[in-house]
Write a protein that holds these residues in place. Structure first.
Motif, mmCIF file in Angstrom:
data_model
loop_
_atom_site.group_PDB
_atom_site.id
_atom_site.type_symbol
_atom_site.label_atom_id
_atom_site.label_comp_id
_atom_site.label_asym_id
_atom_site.label_seq_id
_atom_site.Cartn_x
_atom_site.Cartn_y
_atom_site.Cartn_z
ATOM 1 N N ASP A 77 35.463 39.999 39.407
ATOM 2 C CA ASP A 77 35.348 40.857 41.124
ATOM 3 C C ASP A 77 34.263 40.259 42.122
ATOM 4 O O ASP A 77 33.599 40.836 42.608
ATOM 5 C CB ASP A 77 35.132 41.915 40.762
ATOM 6 C CG ASP A 77 35.237 43.067 41.651
ATOM 7 O OD1 ASP A 77 36.064 42.556 42.175
ATOM 8 O OD2 ASP A 77 34.418 44.157 41.739
ATOM 9 N N LEU A 78 34.993 38.851 41.982
ATOM 10 C CA LEU A 78 34.283 38.109 43.417
ATOM 11 C C LEU A 78 34.606 38.875 45.094
ATOM 12 O O LEU A 78 33.633 37.787 45.881
ATOM 13 C CB LEU A 78 34.772 37.063 43.760
ATOM 14 C CG LEU A 78 34.329 35.773 42.385
ATOM 15 C CD1 LEU A 78 34.890 34.357 42.470
ATOM 16 C CD2 LEU A 78 33.485 35.561 41.914
ATOM 17 N N ASN A 115 29.541 30.725 42.686
ATOM 18 C CA ASN A 115 28.537 30.517 43.985
ATOM 19 C C ASN A 115 28.968 29.959 44.806
ATOM 20 O O ASN A 115 28.983 29.944 45.862
ATOM 21 C CB ASN A 115 27.721 29.498 42.606
ATOM 22 C CG ASN A 115 26.852 30.380 41.725
ATOM 23 O OD1 ASN A 115 27.139 31.852 41.550
ATOM 24 N ND2 ASN A 115 26.007 29.229 41.113
ATOM 25 N N ALA A 116 29.733 28.969 44.525
ATOM 26 C CA ALA A 116 31.253 28.299 45.745
ATOM 27 C C ALA A 116 32.071 29.695 46.614
ATOM 28 O O ALA A 116 32.017 29.171 47.864
ATOM 29 C CB ALA A 116 32.081 27.066 45.261
ATOM 30 N N VAL A 117 32.509 30.435 45.785
ATOM 31 C CA VAL A 117 33.393 30.953 46.256
ATOM 32 C C VAL A 117 31.854 32.233 47.321
ATOM 33 O O VAL A 117 32.000 32.502 48.429
ATOM 34 C CB VAL A 117 34.341 32.191 45.861
ATOM 35 C CG1 VAL A 117 34.464 33.738 46.773
ATOM 36 C CG2 VAL A 117 34.184 31.176 44.811
ATOM 37 N N ARG A 118 30.930 32.248 46.607
ATOM 38 C CA ARG A 118 29.542 33.452 47.628
ATOM 39 C C ARG A 118 29.707 32.624 48.253
ATOM 40 O O ARG A 118 29.518 32.823 49.868
ATOM 41 C CB ARG A 118 28.838 33.149 47.015
ATOM 42 C CG ARG A 118 27.333 33.666 47.184
ATOM 43 C CD ARG A 118 27.317 35.089 48.366
ATOM 44 N NE ARG A 118 27.686 36.040 46.941
ATOM 45 C CZ ARG A 118 28.094 37.485 46.972
ATOM 46 N NH1 ARG A 118 27.819 37.762 48.394
ATOM 47 N NH2 ARG A 118 28.043 37.874 45.734
ATOM 48 N N VAL A 152 28.615 22.133 45.692
ATOM 49 C CA VAL A 152 27.517 23.918 45.349
ATOM 50 C C VAL A 152 27.336 23.258 43.406
ATOM 51 O O VAL A 152 28.936 22.972 43.025
ATOM 52 C CB VAL A 152 28.703 25.089 45.650
ATOM 53 C CG1 VAL A 152 27.794 25.519 44.655
ATOM 54 C CG2 VAL A 152 27.947 25.568 46.580
ATOM 55 N N MET A 153 26.330 23.394 42.774
ATOM 56 C CA MET A 153 26.127 23.003 41.013
ATOM 57 C C MET A 153 24.814 23.588 40.645
ATOM 58 O O MET A 153 24.110 23.796 41.879
ATOM 59 C CB MET A 153 26.341 21.077 41.086
ATOM 60 C CG MET A 153 27.570 20.701 41.347
ATOM 61 S SD MET A 153 28.772 21.053 39.852
ATOM 62 C CE MET A 153 28.502 20.083 38.694
ATOM 63 N N SER A 154 25.425 24.108 39.879
ATOM 64 C CA SER A 154 23.874 24.466 39.078
ATOM 65 C C SER A 154 23.042 25.246 40.238
ATOM 66 O O SER A 154 21.686 25.198 40.028
ATOM 67 C CB SER A 154 23.039 23.040 38.126
ATOM 68 O OG SER A 154 23.135 22.833 39.810
ATOM 69 N N ASP A 155 23.426 26.722 41.191
ATOM 70 C CA ASP A 155 23.020 27.430 41.664
ATOM 71 C C ASP A 155 22.229 26.813 42.557
ATOM 72 O O ASP A 155 21.152 27.502 43.258
ATOM 73 C CB ASP A 155 22.129 28.030 40.735
ATOM 74 C CG ASP A 155 22.834 29.936 39.975
ATOM 75 O OD1 ASP A 155 23.915 29.412 39.940
ATOM 76 O OD2 ASP A 155 21.256 29.635 39.058
ATOM 77 N N ARG A 156 22.573 25.764 42.758
ATOM 78 C CA ARG A 156 22.060 24.922 44.095
ATOM 79 C C ARG A 156 23.504 25.145 45.345
ATOM 80 O O ARG A 156 23.953 24.313 44.983
ATOM 81 C CB ARG A 156 20.900 23.614 43.501
ATOM 82 C CG ARG A 156 20.082 24.188 43.279
ATOM 83 C CD ARG A 156 19.380 22.853 42.196
ATOM 84 N NE ARG A 156 18.259 23.447 41.559
ATOM 85 C CZ ARG A 156 17.642 22.171 41.420
ATOM 86 N NH1 ARG A 156 17.753 21.105 41.150
ATOM 87 N NH2 ARG A 156 16.044 22.863 40.828
ATOM 88 N N PRO A 186 26.143 34.203 42.046
ATOM 89 C CA PRO A 186 27.235 35.001 42.032
ATOM 90 C C PRO A 186 27.155 36.580 42.481
ATOM 91 O O PRO A 186 28.120 36.831 43.435
ATOM 92 C CB PRO A 186 27.999 35.055 40.203
ATOM 93 C CG PRO A 186 27.313 33.848 39.521
ATOM 94 C CD PRO A 186 26.302 33.855 40.596
ATOM 95 N N THR A 187 25.652 36.353 43.231
ATOM 96 C CA THR A 187 25.484 38.197 43.614
ATOM 97 C C THR A 187 24.799 37.742 44.419
ATOM 98 O O THR A 187 24.481 39.032 45.324
ATOM 99 C CB THR A 187 24.862 38.927 42.280
ATOM 100 O OG1 THR A 187 23.512 38.911 42.006
ATOM 101 C CG2 THR A 187 25.945 39.152 41.689
#
Length: 326
Positions: A45-46, A135-138, A153-157, A188-189
């Motif tokens: 649910d992005l 994360n990338a969608v965010r 975007v990789m590993s929350d960065r 994601p949030t």
């Protein structure tokens, strides 16, 4: 997140890879199609509509000019689509920095373009693909993401394409940014930017060309002989990037041969095989007309030199100016 859709351009890579076992080391990249991949995201649910298109399903070691052209054309079309909020490109990590940098230099900054990959296949223990993608969608759907150029975007960065490079063969935290480090932190949030956008409303810096001039990378090593330069020139190289020792250095025979190549109309960029550090100009660059790569490593220096030559920028002094802008 705001309304509108995110365009997903899938090219394969580990993020679409399958090992056949949760603990198997080897795997096949590019096995999951974009439709199946997006179906697996439904439960997350992005908060934004995702529209996927399969451009390829390969390991990124096989990506080249033809696929780059298709991605470039599709990104331009998506930017002209008022309903498209941003673009996410799923990509293998091996050449992600090259694709990201090429698109960064040849696309306007009106909408966010984000490359994302994974270091573990989809069926591995601790697979990082879904989280990286979320994360990338965010990032791509954030109103403050435009004006930062193409991002990875990789590993929350979040890394800018001008800085990103792969620095580890298998860790999920495989990418680094130099000289600026990550430009944001994404989950994601949540999303936090570490500074304001620096390319707001900027047009593409260079025109994209399918048939870019051949530029060779020469990796310096102890005892390297001058015939390496001759082979590059005889093989049709219109430019050479030296992945040199330390501060872009090389054996005297190589430096002399490269100076002769410059006299023959082949620009030479001095980069470094070292992981981090600037390669600045030195006195011999003035006499030999070498170009200092500054913050760009050999892979991105090659892409930039190709773009410059394709766009008719051949004077070493002018090329140096362009490298200084990165």
């Amino acid at each position: 997140m705001t309304s509108g859709h995110i365009s997903i351009f899938a090219t394969g890579g580990t993020i679409a890879g399958i090992a056949g076992s949760a603990t198997r080391r080897d795997y096949l990249p590019g096995q999951i199609g974009v439709a199946e991949f997006l179906d697996s995201l439904a439960e997350l649910d992005l908060g934004v509509e995702l529209r996927g298109e399969q451009f390829a399903n390969i390991g990124s070691e096989d990506i080249g000019p033809e696929l780059w052209q298709r991605l470039h054309e599709a990104a331009l079309a998506a930017m002209d689509d008022a309903a498209c909020q941003g673009i996410v490109i799923t990509h293998g990590t091996d050449t992600a920095e090259e694709t990201a940098f090429l698109l960064d230099q040849t696309l306007p900054t009106t909408k966010p373009v984000v490359l994302v990959g994974a270091m573990r296949p989809a069926d591995a223990v601790g697979s990082d693909g879904l989280r990286n993608f979320a994360n990338a969608v965010r990032v791509a759907s954030d109103r403050d993401a435009a004006g930062r150029g193409v991002m990875l975007v990789m590993s929350d960065r979040v890394f800018a394409a001008r800085d990103a490079r792969k620095a580890h063969t298998e860790m999920t935290d495989a990418f680094k940014g130099f000289p600026r480090g990550p430009i944001g932190h994404a989950t994601p949030t949540s999303l936090e930017w570490f500074g304001p956008a620096w390319r707001v409303g900027e047009a593409a810096r260079y025109d994209f060309h399918l048939d870019m001039p051949k530029v060779s990378i020469l990796y310096a090593y102890a005892g390297m002989s001058a015939d390496n330069v001759a082979q590059a020139v005889q093989g049709g190289a219109k430019g050479i990037v030296l992945a040199g020792f330390g501060h872009g250095n090389a054996p005297r025979a190589i430096r002399d041969a490269l100076a002769e190549a410059v006299k023959g109309g082949v620009p030479v960029v001095r980069a470094s095989r070292v992981d981090e550090g600037l390669v600045d100009r030195e006195p011999e660059d003035d006499t030999s007309n070498f170009i200092a790569a500054r913050a760009l490593g050999p892979a991105r220096a090659r892409i930039l030199l190709q773009l410059l030559l394709a766009n008719g920028i051949t004077d070493p002094a002018r090329i140096q100016e362009e490298f200084g802008r990165r």
